[in-house]
Design a protein around this motif. Structure first.
Motif, PDB file in Angstrom:
ATOM      1  N   ASN A  85       0.794  -1.177  -0.100  1.00  0.00           N
ATOM      2  CA  ASN A  85      -0.096   0.196   0.133  1.00  0.00           C
ATOM      3  C   ASN A  85       0.737   1.294   0.119  1.00  0.00           C
ATOM      4  O   ASN A  85       0.244   2.181   0.452  1.00  0.00           O
ATOM      5  N   ASP A  86       2.204   1.249  -0.599  1.00  0.00           N
ATOM      6  CA  ASP A  86       2.867   2.485  -0.665  1.00  0.00           C
ATOM      7  C   ASP A  86       3.000   2.831  -2.154  1.00  0.00           C
ATOM      8  O   ASP A  86       3.746   4.004  -2.388  1.00  0.00           O
ATOM      9  N   THR A 120       1.518   5.133  -4.446  1.00  0.00           N
ATOM     10  CA  THR A 120       0.233   6.173  -4.611  1.00  0.00           C
ATOM     11  C   THR A 120       0.537   7.225  -5.714  1.00  0.00           C
ATOM     12  O   THR A 120      -0.057   7.370  -6.379  1.00  0.00           O
ATOM     13  N   ARG A 121       1.895   7.743  -5.511  1.00  0.00           N
ATOM     14  CA  ARG A 121       2.256   8.678  -6.400  1.00  0.00           C
ATOM     15  C   ARG A 121       2.320   8.654  -7.978  1.00  0.00           C
ATOM     16  O   ARG A 121       1.776   9.274  -8.645  1.00  0.00           O
ATOM     17  N   LEU A 138      -0.089   7.402  -9.304  1.00  0.00           N
ATOM     18  CA  LEU A 138      -1.369   7.537  -9.812  1.00  0.00           C
ATOM     19  C   LEU A 138      -1.692   8.972 -10.140  1.00  0.00           C
ATOM     20  O   LEU A 138      -2.611   9.260 -10.867  1.00  0.00           O
ATOM     21  N   ILE A 165      -8.167   9.001  -6.610  1.00  0.00           N
ATOM     22  CA  ILE A 165      -7.069   7.958  -6.018  1.00  0.00           C
ATOM     23  C   ILE A 165      -7.698   7.330  -5.040  1.00  0.00           C
ATOM     24  O   ILE A 165      -7.394   5.784  -4.894  1.00  0.00           O
ATOM     25  N   LYS A 179      -7.843   3.269  -4.823  1.00  0.00           N
ATOM     26  CA  LYS A 179      -7.202   2.271  -3.968  1.00  0.00           C
ATOM     27  C   LYS A 179      -8.104   1.348  -3.094  1.00  0.00           C
ATOM     28  O   LYS A 179      -7.810   0.176  -3.074  1.00  0.00           O
ATOM     29  N   TRP A 187       6.298   0.921  -5.477  1.00  0.00           N
ATOM     30  CA  TRP A 187       6.517   2.401  -5.933  1.00  0.00           C
ATOM     31  C   TRP A 187       7.953   2.490  -6.427  1.00  0.00           C
ATOM     32  O   TRP A 187       8.852   1.630  -6.147  1.00  0.00           O
ATOM     33  N   TYR A 224      -5.509   5.422   1.585  1.00  0.00           N
ATOM     34  CA  TYR A 224      -4.550   5.345   0.691  1.00  0.00           C
ATOM     35  C   TYR A 224      -4.298   3.839   0.822  1.00  0.00           C
ATOM     36  O   TYR A 224      -3.677   3.108  -0.342  1.00  0.00           O
TER      37      TYR A 224
END
Lengths: 304, 514, 292
Positions: free
Chosen positions: B221-222, B224-225, B227, B269, B273, B305, B472
């Motif tokens: 779950n790290d 995100t950026r 997206l 976002i 997620k 990521w 997130y």
């Protein structure tokens, strides 16, 4: 003034004995104390503690104006109170229990084994808790599975966590406290028990009328000392167990974890200092009150 | 006649040699350096006080642990330094990671005498406003000319506050820096999936992994950026992980600051997620994948990521445990514009209490301007601490006690650094050219100073940590948590923060136009 | 008589049962720690903690014990713990004696004086500035000992114990002209072995486990105590695993296993010493001297 000199002279050896200790506290604890002024200043490193601009109560704003002042204070007090009460009851019970065990080999072994969790660092404790409570392979859910119960999403359910935290606290600290209480019990004069037995008292009665009352001073002291810190949350353990899992904050977010989270990226020194002052003052007033109450009951047991 | 010819030829020789000296490239920089130092020494000798003599000790503070063979490399460095005309002595101190910035603050608080330290652009406004570090412009003029010339002005700008430079930036590709994912290229090929260019492609990959590789978690779950490329490639003045109180759309000519959490970008976002979580592509518990890197390297994770250089940094550890595996970078919507929001990340700064700032800057100038010195400082002594295979670097066969694991990324220079043999020359080429064609956002150089609203920022941070992390990670349903989240943000003072950001942004734009 | 004996042994059995249950609760995680510390790292990553790992490996220990840093760390820790405990115990006991003396008028004032330090502190920055700038304690062995020399909690424990001893003992000694030092050394201390041993244990543990003082006050690598070295190794492992470039040596960095191994490396000496301390947790002698 004259009275003070007279006292110092007549008990001079006593005061001399205390001098090195008092000096230590003076140097390492009291001399840096003016630094609490940071709580009231907009501290920057160039101007230092005394040169930085004065901002009054502004550093307290982020904590008290936020939505979380009540929740975090309540959680801190609630969790700590649980620690004190449950921890003491269980530790005293085990101390008495161990004392009743005849064979010294077993008694010593149990005492040593109980002491083991004390050595686990906060990170390792967090790992163990995860081992127990993770939703897929956690031991608790596997156990529930055995009992045909549905698994629980522990890490999403804040309601269970005060109990879990208290459980962890007991697991980790009982051994340590038992050593302490056992030391007191061991110092009780055997003759008292012998006299009671002669008078026809059974084991339980001896415990109730001899052991427990003689433990009260120690229990009182330990509790009063703990009460003084009741506004300080157990940051290390709680943070390593809960971490950044916001779903659990409702019941586990204490003052220290909140401040850590809030100030981490802002990089300010004065704001945590302000909250620290709040925790000190409240704890101190609390303990003064409790100490006064204890004094009323038995002057000897009080802290001061 | 002969005499004239002789005179003429002598004159021509002199002319030629002076031309050669003037046009000398890197080969001549060593002599240039000597020339400079010589000049400075001469000036000192003649009693001039303007230029300080470069000498003395440079005390350097870095994070982590001292490399095992530090003593030898240090000696080699000092020898080479004095051979090059800079008689500096070096002293290294290492602070543990977790408490690094605390220790920096303490040093500043008690006025201890250190000179050079690693810092990061995200702390810049705080450490500057608290007077921890000193402006470098003056010393760059006297001791850092090569640095000044070789590093582009955009990077200097990103390392400045109020037009004063506070750190020497690294020179690495910076466009869209953290907006990447990395996936298992070998697995993608195994299931005949096309190269990933859109979000749909990426989700198809995650789904395939979920269905066909039961022992693997598709993604932790790290990530995100990455997206942001899909939903809104915007500039976040505060907030590294793809969330922050305010954002600016680089295409917006007025550079208005908007509330990020009220935006469609955030909503999309979170919903994405959530979808990933419900589909079982993300871990059920926050702690399930405690160490994503280790999980990746052991075949438990299929996507993670990434940033521009990250794959080249991960590849060695990855190949050790998964020699057949491939790491592939994924960059969504590659046809959309590529922005540079920040041209600096890691910095080398000088303490405000330093007693040898000239030496510190001269030292950095020295090792950043020559390949040999750069290699010496970053990797150690050749064939003792590392081996070169062509230009690929390797530490195979080096004894544990002879290793020199230095935090070279603190002064990374894409033109000088060596890559592992697992990184193909084509990749290196493309990395060196990565920033070409990227648009410098007009927000470049802006640094938000949170001091005026620090109480509100602290509260917002706390609220963010409570809700955004869970969102997130896919734990929360947008419609369920959003109303509470928004009201808490409002009472924490987010409007005041946005207004302050706008005010500072406008001032920044105005000062640029002057 | 017979009935009472049966009831008696029933309750004994019950006590043993309860004790064993709790000890299982505390010992099983410890066994797990031992097993994980010798497991292969990949086995732990794949399957989590297990008492029966797939693969075994000494990598964690190899990593921790590589180089002689750690042996020096042991030496530093042992020295600091010995001196700190001895000195701290002595000063604490003397303070406690004064605070327990019935004739001492200001004993409660002293108690308050030291209690306040438990609650109020100025924070890291002022403390640091004071200790390094004014006391010049940076990078010295004293820096690892002095700042935590006396813990008010332990002073109160000793005071309490002293107060519980029969006053007749002290009175009779004083009537024979003994001063407070004599009473302290010859009467109070020998009778207080349980609490002295307990406090000695607590102080030793505090010194042995501490890494905070080293973190803030020691930059000289030669003075790093054991726990701090472990703390740095942990930090380093974390860095290496995220910055995987140029990693030499073993297959996978022993992160999980190393964490567990560190617990054992710390506990090691304690387990060896603890049984010897245990025999002091018995009654002080000569309580009967009162009668005589």
């Amino acid at each position: 003034m004259k009275g003070m000199f007279k006292e110092l002279r007549s008990n001079r050896w006593y005061y001399l004995m205390a001098l090195p200790g008092l000096l230590y506290f003076l140097v390492f604890c009291y001399l840096p104390l003016p630094g609490v002024l940071i709580a009231f200043k907009d501290y920057n490193f160039k101007d230092g503690i005394f040169g930085s601009p004065w901002v009054g109560l502004q550093n307290f704003a982020f904590y008290f104006q936020g939505d979380y002042a009540w929740r975090t204070t309540f959680n801190t007090l609630f969790i700590n109170a649980n620690y004190i009460v449950v921890g003491t009851v269980i530790a005293v019970a085990f101390a008495i229990l161990l004392n009743e065990i005849r064979t010294s080999f077993f008694r010593r072994t149990y005492q040593s084994l109980m002491f083991l969790p004390y050595f686990f660092s906060a990170v390792v404790v967090g790992n163990f808790v995860y081992l127990m409570f993770s939703s897929k392979y956690g031991l608790m859910n596997q156990f529930r599975d055995l009992l045909r119960l549905a698994p629980v999403d522990w890490y999403s359910a804040p309601g269970y966590w005060v109990t879990i935290l208290v459980g962890v606290y007991v697991w980790k600290n009982t051994g340590y406290a038992v050593i302490l209480y056992l030391a007191t019990i061991v110092g009780i004069d055997d003759e008292l028990y012998e006299a009671a037995a002669l008078d026809g008292a059974n084991r339980w009665q001896s415990i109730r009328h001899i052991t427990l009352p003689l433990l009260v001073p120690t229990i009182t002291i330990v509790t009063l000392l703990a009460v003084g810190k009741i506004f300080y949350g157990d940051f290390q353990t709680i943070y390593s167990i809960v971490g950044d899992n916001g779903l659990l904050y409702e019941t586990t977010d204490v003052i220290d974890t909140y401040v850590f989270r809030a100030v981490k990226n802002v990089g300010d020194v004065s704001m945590p200092a302000a909250v620290g002052l709040y925790q000190s003052i409240c704890g101190f007033l609390f303990v003064l009150g409790c100490n006064w109450a204890v004094k009323k009951m038995n002057n000897d047991n009080a802290l001061f | 006649m002969t005499k004239k010819k002789l005179l003429a030829s002598v004159l021509i020789m002199m002319l030629l040699s002076s031309l050669l000296a003037a046009c000398s490239g890197s080969g001549g920089s060593a002599s240039k350096k000597e020339g400079n130092a010589g000049e400075e020494k001469n000036e000192q000798g003649t009693g001039g006080e303007e230029k300080a003599q470069v000498g003395g000790t440079v005390k350097i503070v870095l994070p982590g642990d001292a490399p095992k063979d530090l003593a030898n490399v240090q000696k080699a460095l000092e020898d080479k330094l004095s051979a090059d005309g800079l008689p500096l002595k070096l002293e290294f101190t290492y602070f543990p990671w977790d408490q690094y910035s605390n220790k920096l603050n303490l040093i500043a608080a008690s006025g201890e005498k250190y000179d050079l330290a690693w810092t990061h652009v995200s702390w810049l406004s705080q450490i500057v406003s608290k007077h921890v570090v000193a402006p470098l412009d003056e010393w760059l003029e006297t001791n850092g000319k090569d640095l000044r010339a070789s590093i582009p002005s955009a990077n200097w700008l990103s390392a400045s506050i109020d037009n004063q430079i506070y750190g020497i930036p690294t020179l690495v590709p910076t466009a869209e820096n953290n907006n990447f994912f990395a996936i298992r290229g070998d697995l993608r090929k195994k299931y005949n999936l096309p190269e990933i260019r859109t979000l749909a492609d990426f989700e198809h990959y995650l789904d395939t992994i979920k269905k066909n590789e039961p022992g693997m978690m598709p993604i932790a779950n790290d990530g995100t950026r990455g997206l942001l490329r899909e939903f809104g490639d915007v500039y976040l003045p505060v907030g590294d992980m793809g969330a922050g109180p305010g954002y600016v759309d680089p295409a917006d000519a007025e550079l208005k600051v908007h509330n990020f959490y009220e935006s469609e970008i955030f909503k999309n976002i979170v919903n994405t997620k959530r979808k990933w979580y419900l589909n079982g592509w993300m871990p059920k518990d926050a702690q399930e994948i405690k160490d994503p890197e280790a999980a990746l390297n052991n075949g438990k994770l299929a996507a993670i990521w990434s940033n521009v250089l990250k794959t080249t940094e991960r590849i060695d550890a990855f190949k050790k445990t998964l020699p057949q595996g491939e790491l592939e970078d994924v960059y969504l919507n590659p046809d959309k514009p590529k922005y540079i929001f920040d041209a600096a990340s890691n910095l080398l700064s000088v303490f405000s209490t330093s007693e040898n700032p000239e030496g510190a800057v001269a030292f950095v100038n020295w090792f950043r301007s020559q390949q040999e010195s750069y290699d010496l400082f970053s990797y150690g002594v050749k064939d003792v601490n590392y081996k070169l295979d062509g230009s690929a670097i390797s530490v195979e066969g080096i004894d544990e006690q002879q290793t020199y694991h230095q935090v070279y990324w603190a002064w990374d220079d894409i033109r000088l650094k060596h890559f592992s043999k697992h990184v193909s020359p084509e990749l290196i080429q493309s990395l060196q050219k990565w920033d070409e064609g990227a648009i410098e956002a007009s927000t470049l150089g802006f640094r938000f100073n949170a001091d005026p609203v620090k109480a509100e920022m602290a509260q917002i941070n706390a609220v963010e940590k409570e809700y955004v992390d869970a969102a997130y990670a896919g734990f929360s349903e947008y419609d369920q948590f959003f109303p509470k989240f928004q009201s808490k943000l409002k009472s924490a003072g987010i409007d005041k923060v946005i207004a302050e950001m706008q005010r500072q942004m406008d001032a920044f734009v105005a000062s640029k136009q002057k | 008589m017979h009935a009472q004996k049966t009831r008696y042994s029933l309750s004994q059995a019950l006590f043993h049962l309860i004790a064993i249950a709790f000890c299982a609760f505390t010992t099983i995680p410890f066994l797990l720690t031992v097993m994980v510390s010798i497991s292969g790292e990949s086995s732990v990553i794949q399957h989590g903690y297990s008492l029966f790992p797939d693969t075994f490996s000494w990598d964690a220990y190899r990593l921790i014990f590589s180089g002689d840093e750690i042996w020096r760390g042991y030496m530093v820790s042992i020295t600091v713990t010995a001196i700190g405990t001895g000195l701290g115990l002595l000063l604490s006991a003397m303070l406690a004696h004064t605070m327990a003396g019935q004739k001492v008028k200001y004993r409660n004032g002293i108690a308050l004086f030291i209690f306040i330090t438990m609650i109020f502190n100025a924070g890291l920055v002022p403390w640091y500035i004071f200790v390094t700038k004014y006391l010049h304690l940076k990078d010295t062995l004293a820096a690892l000992i002095l700042p935590m020399l006396i813990n008010p909690f332990h002073v109160f424990l000793i005071r309490n114990y002293f107060k519980s001893l029969p006053p007749a003992l002290m009175e009779s000694a004083e009537m024979e002209g003994a001063g407070p030092f004599y009473v302290f050394a010859k009467i109070m201390l020998p009778l207080s072995t349980p609490i002295i041993a307990t406090v000695a244990l607590f102080y030793s543990l505090a010194y042995w486990n501490d890494w905070g003082l080293a973190l803030w006050l020691i930059d000289d690598r030669k003075l790093y105590p054991l726990q701090f070295i472990l703390f740095k190794i942990q930090s380093m492992i974390h860095y290496m695993s995220t910055q995987g470039n140029l990693v030499s040596g073993s297959q996978t960095l022993p992160s999980e296993t190393a964490q567990m191994a560190m617990v054992l490396v710390t506990i090691g000496p304690i387990i060896l010493v603890y049984p010897f301390i245990q025999r002091y947790f018995v009654k002080g002698i000569m309580i009967g001297a009162v009668k005589g």
